[in-house]
Design a protein around this motif. Structure first.
Motif, PDB file in Angstrom:
ATOM      1  N   ALA A   2      28.461  34.112  32.950  1.00 28.03           N
ATOM      2  CA  ALA A   2      28.941  32.726  32.852  1.00 28.03           C
ATOM      3  C   ALA A   2      28.212  31.948  31.763  1.00 28.03           C
ATOM      4  O   ALA A   2      28.804  31.098  31.089  1.00 28.03           O
ATOM      5  N   ALA A   3      26.924  32.248  31.585  1.00 30.01           N
ATOM      6  CA  ALA A   3      26.128  31.554  30.561  1.00 30.01           C
ATOM      7  C   ALA A   3      26.415  32.083  29.160  1.00 30.01           C
ATOM      8  O   ALA A   3      26.149  31.398  28.165  1.00 30.01           O
ATOM      9  N   GLY A   4      26.916  33.311  29.077  1.00 29.50           N
ATOM     10  CA  GLY A   4      27.167  33.923  27.774  1.00 29.50           C
ATOM     11  C   GLY A   4      25.904  34.398  27.092  1.00 29.50           C
ATOM     12  O   GLY A   4      25.900  34.687  25.901  1.00 29.50           O
ATOM     13  N   THR A   5      24.810  34.516  27.857  1.00 28.56           N
ATOM     14  CA  THR A   5      23.504  34.898  27.316  1.00 28.56           C
ATOM     15  C   THR A   5      22.587  35.266  28.471  1.00 28.56           C
ATOM     16  O   THR A   5      22.861  34.920  29.626  1.00 28.56           O
ATOM     17  N   ASP A   6      21.479  35.966  28.170  1.00 26.77           N
ATOM     18  CA  ASP A   6      20.460  36.203  29.192  1.00 26.77           C
ATOM     19  C   ASP A   6      19.257  35.279  29.001  1.00 26.77           C
ATOM     20  O   ASP A   6      18.202  35.491  29.599  1.00 26.77           O
ATOM     21  N   GLU A   7      19.432  34.242  28.184  1.00 23.85           N
ATOM     22  CA  GLU A   7      18.366  33.253  27.977  1.00 23.85           C
ATOM     23  C   GLU A   7      18.070  32.540  29.297  1.00 23.85           C
ATOM     24  O   GLU A   7      18.972  32.127  30.020  1.00 23.85           O
ATOM     25  N   THR A   8      16.802  32.416  29.622  1.00 24.54           N
ATOM     26  CA  THR A   8      16.363  32.000  30.951  1.00 24.54           C
ATOM     27  C   THR A   8      16.934  30.654  31.397  1.00 24.54           C
ATOM     28  O   THR A   8      17.455  30.528  32.514  1.00 24.54           O
ATOM     29  N   GLU A   9      16.809  29.639  30.569  1.00 24.01           N
ATOM     30  CA  GLU A   9      17.254  28.304  30.965  1.00 24.01           C
ATOM     31  C   GLU A   9      18.749  28.293  31.299  1.00 24.01           C
ATOM     32  O   GLU A   9      19.165  27.708  32.308  1.00 24.01           O
ATOM     33  N   ALA A  10      19.534  28.951  30.468  1.00 23.74           N
ATOM     34  CA  ALA A  10      20.983  28.963  30.667  1.00 23.74           C
ATOM     35  C   ALA A  10      21.358  29.724  31.940  1.00 23.74           C
ATOM     36  O   ALA A  10      22.231  29.295  32.708  1.00 23.74           O
ATOM     37  N   VAL A  11      20.704  30.853  32.175  1.00 24.76           N
ATOM     38  CA  VAL A  11      21.010  31.661  33.364  1.00 24.76           C
ATOM     39  C   VAL A  11      20.558  30.943  34.635  1.00 24.76           C
ATOM     40  O   VAL A  11      21.275  30.929  35.646  1.00 24.76           O
ATOM     41  N   ALA A  12      19.392  30.330  34.593  1.00 27.60           N
ATOM     42  CA  ALA A  12      18.900  29.580  35.752  1.00 27.60           C
ATOM     43  C   ALA A  12      19.868  28.458  36.118  1.00 27.60           C
ATOM     44  O   ALA A  12      20.152  28.210  37.293  1.00 27.60           O
ATOM     45  N   ALA A  13      20.393  27.784  35.103  1.00 28.07           N
ATOM     46  CA  ALA A  13      21.355  26.700  35.348  1.00 28.07           C
ATOM     47  C   ALA A  13      22.603  27.231  36.043  1.00 28.07           C
ATOM     48  O   ALA A  13      23.135  26.594  36.972  1.00 28.07           O
ATOM     49  N   LYS A  14      23.079  28.393  35.620  1.00 27.19           N
ATOM     50  CA  LYS A  14      24.266  28.977  36.234  1.00 27.19           C
ATOM     51  C   LYS A  14      23.990  29.481  37.646  1.00 27.19           C
ATOM     52  O   LYS A  14      24.868  29.415  38.518  1.00 27.19           O
ATOM     53  N   LEU A  15      22.795  29.976  37.897  1.00 27.31           N
ATOM     54  CA  LEU A  15      22.431  30.393  39.262  1.00 27.31           C
ATOM     55  C   LEU A  15      22.483  29.206  40.219  1.00 27.31           C
ATOM     56  O   LEU A  15      22.892  29.334  41.376  1.00 27.31           O
ATOM     57  N   HIS A  16      22.063  28.047  39.733  1.00 23.79           N
ATOM     58  CA  HIS A  16      22.139  26.829  40.546  1.00 23.79           C
ATOM     59  C   HIS A  16      23.583  26.363  40.735  1.00 23.79           C
ATOM     60  O   HIS A  16      23.915  25.783  41.762  1.00 23.79           O
TER      61      HIS A  16
END
Length: 358
Positions: free
Chosen positions: A320-334
């Protein structure tokens, strides 16, 4: 000139977008770090690694067009060893996230290190509410269960059934303290009382002196604020002392149905426990349980199913984030809801706790 400038800007934008969408190192790498040789080896152990691999396989083995790898290691229930492994994974082996982390002292240590490294951890094996309490981090998630849920589930049921006086037999580290505190507070809120407690070292084999104190307290309920082989050994020895036969009840505050087989039905008589997953709940869980059994020879417990869920949710967040960058993935997990074999209608709170019905 103007056309060249527009073309250059378009090229820069395209290249930066491509870089953002491409996972780092050309792969996504997940680490399963837990106890594989000690008192919690059957609680999560190598079966959690199998659950993680199942999740990756079910996802197709890839995300954003790159392969997903799963690695594992035994932290031996030692925070320093766990932290060293985690640091090595992050610094030299390109691990993107670490999960499972049975043993709360380990879970807290690795979550703190991961916060420094700006890496995501998803605890499915550790229980302490500190993970999403005073020691919560922007990148730390707590997935399967916690000591508060266990306290409300088992403690609540026991008090309602007349078990209004308690004595705790507690593992002497962060997890045990948290479980005793949460359960004791809940018992008192419901009008019950705590008569006392005794603490034992992790991986104790002789519980006789502790059980004698619990028996002598006269408490209606003996709360076992421990887990794994510690709980199994305490229950077996309590049966030898005739504690349940004598009228006291045992509350296994962190125990799974799979572990009941380890102590036998006779020793488990009169036991009350709370678990966040049951393989025989519905058709979906039964199918999952069958597949898991074919791989491991055991039915999945809440840690195994929770690890499967955590890996699946992480991969969905990366996609969903289109990346494995931490901030973006954490946001999508939330942001993303959790609907899988483990949890239905689950959601992640601001502190990283995944909330779901048990």
């Amino acid at each position: 000139m103007r056309n060249k400038l527009i073309a250059s800007m378009a090229a820069i934008l395209a290249s930066s977008t491509a870089a953002y969408a491409e996972p780092s190192d050309g792969k996504v790498k997940i680490g399963i770090l837990n106890d594989q040789s000690g008192v919690y080896a059957d609680f999560g152990g190598k079966f959690s690694y199998e659950a993680a691999k199942m999740a990756v396989e079910d996802y197709g083995g890839k995300v954003l067009g790159v392969p997903v790898e799963v690695v594992t290691a035994d932290h031996q229930n030692k925070p320093d060893i766990a932290s060293n492994i985690a640091r090595q994974w992050y610094d030299t082996e390109q691990v993107d996230t670490i999960m499972e982390l049975t043993t709360s002292s380990v879970g807290l240590a690795v979550q703190a290190l991961s916060n420094e490294k700006k890496k995501i951890t998803i605890n499915t094996g550790a229980a302490s509410t500190e993970l999403t309490g005073k020691q919560c981090t922007p990148y730390g998630f707590h997935w399967a269960y916690d000591t508060y849920a266990l306290a409300v589930g088992t403690g609540g049921a026991m008090v309602e059934q007349g078990g209004d006086s308690w004595f705790f037999l507690t593992a002497d580290y962060a997890f045990g303290y948290s479980l005793e505190e949460n359960t004791g507070n809940f018992v008192k809120e419901k009008g019950g009382k705590v008569l006392g407690s005794v603490r034992h070292p992790l991986a104790t084999t002789d519980y006789s002196s502790f059980l004698l104190q619990a028996q002598a307290s006269g408490a209606k309920v003996i709360g076992l604020a421990n887990a794994g082989m510690d709980t199994q050994n305490a229950i077996k020895q309590a049966a030898e002392f005739g504690i349940v036969a004598g009228g006291q009840r045992m509350a296994a505050l962190l125990f799974t149905l799979a572990e009941v087989h380890g102590i036998g039905l006779e020793a488990a008589q009169g036991l009350t426990l709370t678990e966040a997953f049951y393989w025989n709940r519905d058709d979906e869980s039964r199918a999952f349980g069958k597949r898991f059994f074919e791989r491991t020879g055991a039915m999945p417990n809440m840690v195994h199913a929770g690890t499967y869920s955590a890996v699946t949710s992480y991969l969905k967040a990366v996609e969903a984030a289109g990346t494995d960058e931490t901030e973006a993935v954490a946001a999508k997990l939330h942001e993303l809801p959790i609907n899988d074999v483990f949890a239905k209608g689950g959601k992640v709170a601001a502190n990283g706790r995944m909330i779901h019905d048990v």
